[in-house]
Design a protein around this motif. Sequence first.
Motif, PDB file in Angstrom:
ATOM      1  N   LEU A 196      -9.363   1.465   7.116  1.00  0.00           N
ATOM      2  CA  LEU A 196      -8.639   0.265   7.133  1.00  0.00           C
ATOM      3  C   LEU A 196      -8.050  -0.061   5.970  1.00  0.00           C
ATOM      4  CD1 LEU A 196     -10.749  -2.501   8.959  1.00  0.00           C
ATOM      5  CD2 LEU A 196      -9.127  -1.181   9.744  1.00  0.00           C
ATOM      6  N   GLY A 197      -8.193   0.759   4.847  1.00  0.00           N
ATOM      7  CA  GLY A 197      -7.538   0.234   3.766  1.00  0.00           C
ATOM      8  C   GLY A 197      -7.923   1.408   2.512  1.00  0.00           C
ATOM      9  N   ALA A 198      -7.178   1.194   1.481  1.00  0.00           N
ATOM     10  CA  ALA A 198      -7.422   2.128   0.161  1.00  0.00           C
ATOM     11  C   ALA A 198      -7.250   1.358  -1.063  1.00  0.00           C
ATOM     12  CB  ALA A 198      -6.790   3.396   0.240  1.00  0.00           C
ATOM     13  N   ILE A 199      -7.931   1.632  -2.092  1.00  0.00           N
ATOM     14  CA  ILE A 199      -7.881   1.068  -3.251  1.00  0.00           C
ATOM     15  C   ILE A 199      -7.636   2.359  -4.295  1.00  0.00           C
ATOM     16  CG2 ILE A 199     -10.114   0.751  -3.933  1.00  0.00           C
ATOM     17  CD1 ILE A 199      -7.429  -1.560  -5.089  1.00  0.00           C
ATOM     18  N   GLU A 200      -6.411   2.105  -5.122  1.00  0.00           N
ATOM     19  CA  GLU A 200      -6.466   3.240  -6.254  1.00  0.00           C
ATOM     20  C   GLU A 200      -6.211   2.259  -7.425  1.00  0.00           C
ATOM     21  OE1 GLU A 200      -6.134   6.567  -6.692  1.00  0.00           O
ATOM     22  OE2 GLU A 200      -7.225   6.817  -4.701  1.00  0.00           O
ATOM     23  N   ALA A 201      -6.895   2.566  -8.489  1.00  0.00           N
ATOM     24  CA  ALA A 201      -6.831   1.700  -9.662  1.00  0.00           C
ATOM     25  C   ALA A 201      -5.981   2.279 -10.900  1.00  0.00           C
ATOM     26  CB  ALA A 201      -8.398   2.017 -10.389  1.00  0.00           C
ATOM     27  N   TRP A 222       1.525  -2.389   1.777  1.00  0.00           N
ATOM     28  CA  TRP A 222       1.095  -1.742   0.266  1.00  0.00           C
ATOM     29  C   TRP A 222       1.550  -3.055  -0.565  1.00  0.00           C
ATOM     30  CZ3 TRP A 222       1.284   3.446  -1.069  1.00  0.00           C
ATOM     31  CH2 TRP A 222       1.308   3.648  -2.684  1.00  0.00           C
ATOM     32  N   GLN A 223       0.381  -3.126  -1.506  1.00  0.00           N
ATOM     33  CA  GLN A 223       0.443  -4.235  -2.317  1.00  0.00           C
ATOM     34  C   GLN A 223      -0.005  -3.815  -3.747  1.00  0.00           C
ATOM     35  OE1 GLN A 223       0.821  -7.901  -1.665  1.00  0.00           O
ATOM     36  NE2 GLN A 223       0.839  -7.655  -4.021  1.00  0.00           N
ATOM     37  N   ALA A 224       1.150  -3.841  -4.696  1.00  0.00           N
ATOM     38  CA  ALA A 224       0.755  -3.481  -6.112  1.00  0.00           C
ATOM     39  C   ALA A 224       0.044  -4.468  -6.671  1.00  0.00           C
ATOM     40  CB  ALA A 224       2.251  -3.541  -6.702  1.00  0.00           C
ATOM     41  N   LEU A 225      -1.248  -4.213  -7.541  1.00  0.00           N
ATOM     42  CA  LEU A 225      -2.133  -5.175  -8.215  1.00  0.00           C
ATOM     43  C   LEU A 225      -1.430  -5.374  -9.567  1.00  0.00           C
ATOM     44  CD1 LEU A 225      -5.227  -3.708  -6.677  1.00  0.00           C
ATOM     45  CD2 LEU A 225      -4.182  -5.375  -5.917  1.00  0.00           C
ATOM     46  N   LEU A 247      -3.353  -1.506  -3.801  1.00  0.00           N
ATOM     47  CA  LEU A 247      -4.227  -1.847  -2.551  1.00  0.00           C
ATOM     48  C   LEU A 247      -3.111  -1.545  -1.316  1.00  0.00           C
ATOM     49  CD1 LEU A 247      -6.528  -3.105  -0.884  1.00  0.00           C
ATOM     50  CD2 LEU A 247      -5.394  -5.241  -1.020  1.00  0.00           C
ATOM     51  N   VAL A 248      -3.666  -0.810  -0.440  1.00  0.00           N
ATOM     52  CA  VAL A 248      -3.296  -0.361   0.928  1.00  0.00           C
ATOM     53  C   VAL A 248      -3.969  -0.862   2.062  1.00  0.00           C
ATOM     54  CG1 VAL A 248      -2.197   1.436   2.279  1.00  0.00           C
ATOM     55  CG2 VAL A 248      -1.747   1.381  -0.087  1.00  0.00           C
ATOM     56  N   VAL A 249      -3.727  -1.634   3.070  1.00  0.00           N
ATOM     57  CA  VAL A 249      -4.472  -2.116   4.346  1.00  0.00           C
ATOM     58  C   VAL A 249      -3.497  -1.688   5.314  1.00  0.00           C
ATOM     59  CG1 VAL A 249      -5.742  -3.695   3.176  1.00  0.00           C
ATOM     60  CG2 VAL A 249      -3.362  -4.449   3.949  1.00  0.00           C
ATOM     61  N   SER A 250      -4.382  -1.524   6.564  1.00  0.00           N
ATOM     62  CA  SER A 250      -3.634  -1.085   7.716  1.00  0.00           C
ATOM     63  C   SER A 250      -2.759  -2.304   8.152  1.00  0.00           C
ATOM     64  CB  SER A 250      -4.813  -0.731   8.710  1.00  0.00           C
ATOM     65  OG  SER A 250      -5.783  -1.961   8.912  1.00  0.00           O
ATOM     66  N   GLN A 251      -3.202  -3.430   7.940  1.00  0.00           N
ATOM     67  CA  GLN A 251      -2.280  -4.338   8.841  1.00  0.00           C
ATOM     68  C   GLN A 251      -2.165  -5.412   7.519  1.00  0.00           C
ATOM     69  OE1 GLN A 251      -1.140  -4.410  12.010  1.00  0.00           O
ATOM     70  NE2 GLN A 251      -1.910  -2.495  12.347  1.00  0.00           N
ATOM     71  N   ALA A 252      -0.858  -6.018   7.394  1.00  0.00           N
ATOM     72  CA  ALA A 252      -0.585  -7.018   6.369  1.00  0.00           C
ATOM     73  C   ALA A 252      -1.587  -8.248   6.565  1.00  0.00           C
ATOM     74  CB  ALA A 252       1.081  -7.330   6.667  1.00  0.00           C
ATOM     75  N   GLN A 253      -2.125  -8.624   7.591  1.00  0.00           N
ATOM     76  CA  GLN A 253      -2.868  -9.664   7.786  1.00  0.00           C
ATOM     77  C   GLN A 253      -4.349  -9.562   6.998  1.00  0.00           C
ATOM     78  OE1 GLN A 253      -4.468 -10.367  11.716  1.00  0.00           O
ATOM     79  NE2 GLN A 253      -3.761  -8.272  12.383  1.00  0.00           N
ATOM     80  N   TRP A 254      -4.265  -8.571   6.869  1.00  0.00           N
ATOM     81  CA  TRP A 254      -5.952  -8.096   6.055  1.00  0.00           C
ATOM     82  C   TRP A 254      -5.559  -8.328   4.672  1.00  0.00           C
ATOM     83  CZ3 TRP A 254      -8.135  -9.692   9.949  1.00  0.00           C
ATOM     84  CH2 TRP A 254      -8.008  -8.869  11.080  1.00  0.00           C
ATOM     85  N   LEU A 255      -4.324  -8.346   4.018  1.00  0.00           N
ATOM     86  CA  LEU A 255      -4.238  -8.561   2.382  1.00  0.00           C
ATOM     87  C   LEU A 255      -4.970  -9.761   1.889  1.00  0.00           C
ATOM     88  CD1 LEU A 255      -0.515  -7.612   2.011  1.00  0.00           C
ATOM     89  CD2 LEU A 255      -2.319  -6.388   1.277  1.00  0.00           C
TER      90      LEU A 255
END
Length: 269
Positions: A196-201, A222-225, A247-255
């Motif tokens: 459902l998602g991935a986080i890369e620091a 795709w959301q830049a942190l 942060l990457v998530v499968s659907q924008a609604q889960w951001l």
Amino acid sequence: MPASFWSQVIEFSHEITQRVGAQLLLEYGQVQATAKDDGSLVTRCDRWADQEIGDAIATTFPDHGLLTEEGTHQFPDRDWCWIIDPIDGTTNFTRGIPIWAISLGLLYKGTPVFGYVHLPPLNQTFHGFWNAPDHTNSAFLNNAPIQTRTDAPAPNQFFSFCARSTDILKQPFPCKVRMLGSAAYNVLTVAAGMTLGAIEATPKIWDIAAVWPIVQAAGGAWQALEPHPIFPLQVGQSYGNRPYPTLVVSQAQWLSEFLPLVQCVSSNL
């Protein structure tokens, strides 16, 4: 761009990653790595693959620019530029763990529009187009279309972490966590509907250039942190030392659900 251009891009990406990948498989799990200044590892195989792919791009696309992990880090004054990660997952590569990739991103005016990622040990190849001139947005795994999951976050869903993001687990997290050892593959599991998602620091530009178009073409968000946008890259700027917490998530609604849980990643940098 004419269809023949994109056919040439795909054919080239397939040929060079297959050829380089076949050679890397012969040495995979048998080479020693040394640490670079930023703490990441490098082997003679990384340097060889970087040079081999760069030379092939210069021959096939002489008007295109180049930015590579083991070579030049300065973004060139060219409309088209390739960004190369010769071995994404070098630690896995040296230890014989079969999750590592050859990653090629093609940028137009500083923004990725095409990505191609080949994982030789898994025989998996991802590619995709996102806002590419004269091409439909699309994403593929082994030439079959892929899309992200539509499931809601739940304890039986997977979420990929990197080794530098484990502080997130100091609080309850809504999904099962996996750490795969390859920034590209972490993100691509979202594109393929595995997670459902991935986080890369602390990914570098070569870790994300190829997967950025693929995951979005598959339906992911795709959301830049950090407050500044990642793309377009700027001519003349060096990108060798800059991390891009993501942060990457499968659907924008889960951001909105995951963003509060991962903010510690960027605040710790």
